[in-house]
Motif scaffolding. Structure first.
Motif, mmCIF file in Angstrom:
data_model
loop_
_atom_site.group_PDB
_atom_site.id
_atom_site.type_symbol
_atom_site.label_atom_id
_atom_site.label_comp_id
_atom_site.label_asym_id
_atom_site.label_seq_id
_atom_site.Cartn_x
_atom_site.Cartn_y
_atom_site.Cartn_z
ATOM 1 N N GLU A 29 71.268 -15.442 150.571
ATOM 2 C CA GLU A 29 71.448 -16.073 152.556
ATOM 3 C C GLU A 29 73.119 -15.881 152.909
ATOM 4 N N ARG A 30 74.359 -16.077 152.203
ATOM 5 C CA ARG A 30 75.319 -16.123 152.712
ATOM 6 C C ARG A 30 76.310 -14.863 152.282
ATOM 7 N N HIS A 31 75.767 -14.267 151.598
ATOM 8 C CA HIS A 31 76.494 -12.838 150.879
ATOM 9 C C HIS A 31 75.654 -12.062 151.539
ATOM 10 N N ILE A 32 74.742 -11.603 151.388
ATOM 11 C CA ILE A 32 73.963 -10.353 151.964
ATOM 12 C C ILE A 32 74.166 -9.816 152.990
ATOM 13 N N GLY A 33 74.603 -9.994 153.252
ATOM 14 C CA GLY A 33 74.882 -9.558 154.817
ATOM 15 C C GLY A 33 76.398 -8.830 154.736
ATOM 16 N N SER A 34 77.609 -8.936 153.492
ATOM 17 C CA SER A 34 78.428 -8.441 153.877
ATOM 18 C C SER A 34 78.265 -7.299 152.472
ATOM 19 N N MET A 35 77.715 -7.619 151.705
ATOM 20 C CA MET A 35 77.047 -6.690 150.351
ATOM 21 C C MET A 35 77.772 -4.860 150.925
ATOM 22 N N ASP A 36 78.209 -4.192 150.391
ATOM 23 C CA ASP A 36 77.737 -3.024 150.816
ATOM 24 C C ASP A 36 77.211 -1.754 149.468
ATOM 25 N N ASP A 37 77.206 -0.756 149.552
ATOM 26 C CA ASP A 37 75.851 -0.160 149.238
ATOM 27 C C ASP A 37 76.191 -0.757 147.281
#
Length: 85
Positions: A29-37
């Motif tokens: 919830e906190r980090h997946i939006g900012s992860m690159d491929d």
């Protein structure tokens, strides 16, 4: 949020091991939006690893194997679960 991120977020919160549902779900919830491929691929690999293994790494009962070390695992180890969230 794209479909891949949505699916990974869902998988993270539906692990079947309650503690991991909470930790991995909140982490996603906190980090997946900012992860690159590359980070998404690392996270997906962690989700494919048996819960008891990843949980042992998180709580410090076992060292993280070198082939699982990486930026996402580092963030997961530093992650502080918030039971109020």
């Amino acid at each position: 949020m794209d479909e891949k991120r949505r699916k990974l977020k869902f998988r993270a919160s539906r692990r079947g091991f309650r503690e991991m549902d909470l930790i991995m779900g909140q982490f996603a919830e906190r980090h997946i939006g900012s992860m690159d491929d590359e980070e998404l691929a690392e996270f997906e690999r962690l989700l494919a690893t048996p819960d008891w293994e990843v949980y042992a790494w998180i709580i410090g009962n076992k060292s993280v194997p070198a082939n699982y070390a990486g930026p996402v695992m580092d963030r997961l180890l530093a992650f502080e679960y918030d039971p109020r969230a």
